[in-house]
Design a protein around this motif. Structure first.
Motif, PDB file in Angstrom:
ATOM      1  N   GLN A 180      -9.297  -4.129  -0.210  1.00 14.78           N
ATOM      2  CA  GLN A 180      -8.783  -4.019   1.154  1.00 14.78           C
ATOM      3  C   GLN A 180      -9.597  -4.880   2.115  1.00 14.78           C
ATOM      4  O   GLN A 180      -9.071  -5.353   3.127  1.00 14.78           O
ATOM      5  CB  GLN A 180      -8.802  -2.557   1.599  1.00 14.78           C
ATOM      6  CG  GLN A 180      -7.815  -1.670   0.864  1.00 14.78           C
ATOM      7  CD  GLN A 180      -7.783  -0.251   1.410  1.00 14.78           C
ATOM      8  OE1 GLN A 180      -8.211   0.004   2.535  1.00 14.78           O
ATOM      9  NE2 GLN A 180      -7.283   0.688   0.617  1.00 14.78           N
ATOM     10  N   TYR A 183      -8.083  -8.192   2.885  1.00 11.62           N
ATOM     11  CA  TYR A 183      -6.993  -8.050   3.861  1.00 11.62           C
ATOM     12  C   TYR A 183      -7.555  -7.908   5.275  1.00 11.62           C
ATOM     13  O   TYR A 183      -7.077  -8.568   6.210  1.00 11.62           O
ATOM     14  CB  TYR A 183      -6.151  -6.827   3.497  1.00 11.62           C
ATOM     15  CG  TYR A 183      -5.208  -6.369   4.593  1.00 11.62           C
ATOM     16  CD1 TYR A 183      -4.021  -7.040   4.851  1.00 11.62           C
ATOM     17  CD2 TYR A 183      -5.523  -5.255   5.382  1.00 11.62           C
ATOM     18  CE1 TYR A 183      -3.158  -6.621   5.847  1.00 11.62           C
ATOM     19  CE2 TYR A 183      -4.662  -4.820   6.378  1.00 11.62           C
ATOM     20  CZ  TYR A 183      -3.481  -5.505   6.616  1.00 11.62           C
ATOM     21  OH  TYR A 183      -2.640  -5.085   7.613  1.00 11.62           O
ATOM     22  N   ILE A 229      -2.167  -4.236  11.688  1.00  8.16           N
ATOM     23  CA  ILE A 229      -1.773  -3.262  10.667  1.00  8.16           C
ATOM     24  C   ILE A 229      -0.387  -2.701  11.001  1.00  8.16           C
ATOM     25  O   ILE A 229       0.483  -2.582  10.137  1.00  8.16           O
ATOM     26  CB  ILE A 229      -2.801  -2.122  10.553  1.00  8.16           C
ATOM     27  CG1 ILE A 229      -4.132  -2.659  10.018  1.00  8.16           C
ATOM     28  CG2 ILE A 229      -2.281  -1.015   9.632  1.00  8.16           C
ATOM     29  CD1 ILE A 229      -5.266  -1.645  10.079  1.00  8.16           C
ATOM     30  N   LEU A 258      -1.450  -4.212   3.807  1.00  5.55           N
ATOM     31  CA  LEU A 258      -2.086  -2.942   3.467  1.00  5.55           C
ATOM     32  C   LEU A 258      -1.155  -1.932   2.776  1.00  5.55           C
ATOM     33  O   LEU A 258      -1.587  -1.274   1.816  1.00  5.55           O
ATOM     34  CB  LEU A 258      -2.715  -2.330   4.718  1.00  5.55           C
ATOM     35  CG  LEU A 258      -3.648  -1.143   4.491  1.00  5.55           C
ATOM     36  CD1 LEU A 258      -4.754  -1.476   3.497  1.00  5.55           C
ATOM     37  CD2 LEU A 258      -4.250  -0.678   5.817  1.00  5.55           C
ATOM     38  N   ALA A 305      -1.582   3.265   5.756  1.00  2.10           N
ATOM     39  CA  ALA A 305      -1.782   2.159   6.694  1.00  2.10           C
ATOM     40  C   ALA A 305      -1.768   2.660   8.137  1.00  2.10           C
ATOM     41  O   ALA A 305      -2.572   2.220   8.970  1.00  2.10           O
ATOM     42  CB  ALA A 305      -0.717   1.089   6.483  1.00  2.10           C
TER      43      ALA A 305
END
Length: 344
Positions: A180, A183, A229, A258, A305
């Motif tokens: 993650q 990202y 996000i 995500l 998320a």
């Protein structure tokens, strides 16, 4: 909630448990009205085609979140001067718009915000050069303002970071991120650093203390992370009509965000293998995109998320300096709530 605009008129916005009438940024309504007029004037060229392209870009709407945050934070200082702040506000929006123009060329996008993209309307060459023109106009406006060197440095850093984010995104397309954190680094460079600099410059131009300027920069970074996000979530949640671009567009472009990253962490082996094969295939069909979206939606990927976005929004609220005037603080809080619950 429908497709209400963030910065206009008498729309009604549902933000959590609060219904907001009029504009979230009503406290700087006069500044934003002046901003729109000066933004339109900033893209006028002696070459009619360039003026036409510029007018198409700035009239296509958008949330104006970046200049609005900059002006809002500048108002929070003791030395706000609209005339001094306005060139930077316009430059920030021009930089953002230029980056979107280039992004649309890279993505071969036909629509943005429900309107035809510059590359679709005039071709890639005109689009790329128009983006370059907007970058040039932005820096010319700031250069004429006789600001401190730190202002120029931060704007240059901003363009560099945006470019890094786009390069990173392109380089990792159709790849599953190792973690993650990969990202998060990408969205920091694409979005969060931009909003951080908007707030930081607002504090500097408005005359905030160094400590308060730093806290506003932390606020900008946190809402920027939450904004991206949430934007990535819309690719899974909404329809083409809702978001002004094809649903699943980002996934089809190879952007593994995500919700999908989380899904791959929790799926059983057969579905994990299937989803991986789908999202790493540059030749995904529409049916395959639909199937990939459906698999992700069977997991807690979307809820996860959203939870991460909410964590960032709490950090943003906690970062606000105590010295902020009540109306500025309330607007910052409302902006954070809007970002967390927006549907377009």
């Amino acid at each position: 909630m429908g497709r209400e605009k963030l910065l206009c008129g008498a729309d009604v916005h549902d933000v959590g448990d609060k219904t907001l009438k009029n504009d979230i940024f009503d406290v700087i309504k006069t500044d934003l009205e002046a901003f729109e007029a000066e933004l339109a004037a900033s893209v006028v060229s002696e070459t009619p085609l360039i003026t036409d392209v510029g007018e198409h870009l700035v009239s296509s709407g958008g949330k104006r979140l970046r200049p609005a945050l900059f002006l809002l934070v500048a108002h929070g200082g003791a030395a706000f001067d609209r005339a001094r702040a306005m060139p930077i506000a316009i430059a920030l929006e021009l930089i953002h718009t230029a980056s979107l123009v280039h992004d649309d060329v890279i993505d071969e996008a036909d629509t943005r915000r429900g309107a035809e993209t510059t590359n679709a309307k005039w071709g890639n060459q005109v689009a790329i050069l128009s983006g370059d023109y907007l970058f040039a106009r932005a820096f010319k406006l700031v250069a004429e303002g006789n600001y401190d060197a730190e202002v120029y440095s931060k704007l240059a850093d901003l363009v560099g970071t945006l470019s890094e984010g786009e390069i990173l995104q392109d380089h990792t397309a159709y790849q599953v991120p190792e973690s993650q954190n990969v990202y998060y680094e990408r969205i920091r460079k694409k979005t969060a650093d931009f909003l951080r600099i908007c707030c930081e410059l607002g504090g500097m131009i408005g005359g905030m203390s160094s400590a308060d300027t730093e806290r506003m920069a932390l606020y900008g970074h946190a809402i920027g992370m939450a904004f991206q996000i949430t934007d990535d979530l819309l690719d899974y949640r909404q329809t083409s009509e809702d978001i002004g671009k094809p649903a699943g567009h980002d996934l089809a472009q190879g952007f593994v965000t995500l919700p999908a990253i989380r899904a791959l962490e929790v799926l059983d082996e057969p579905q994990r293998v299937e989803l991986t094969a789908l999202i790493t295939n540059p030749k995904m069909t529409e049916d395959e995109v639909t199937r990939a979206l459906a698999i992700v939606r069977t997991t807690d990927g979307l809820d996860y998320a959203q939870e991460q976005a909410d964590i960032y929004l709490e950090r943003a609220k906690e970062a606000l300096p105590e010295s902020l005037a009540a109306e500025i603080r309330e607007t910052c809080l409302m902006a954070a709530d809007f970002i967390g619950r927006r549907e377009f």
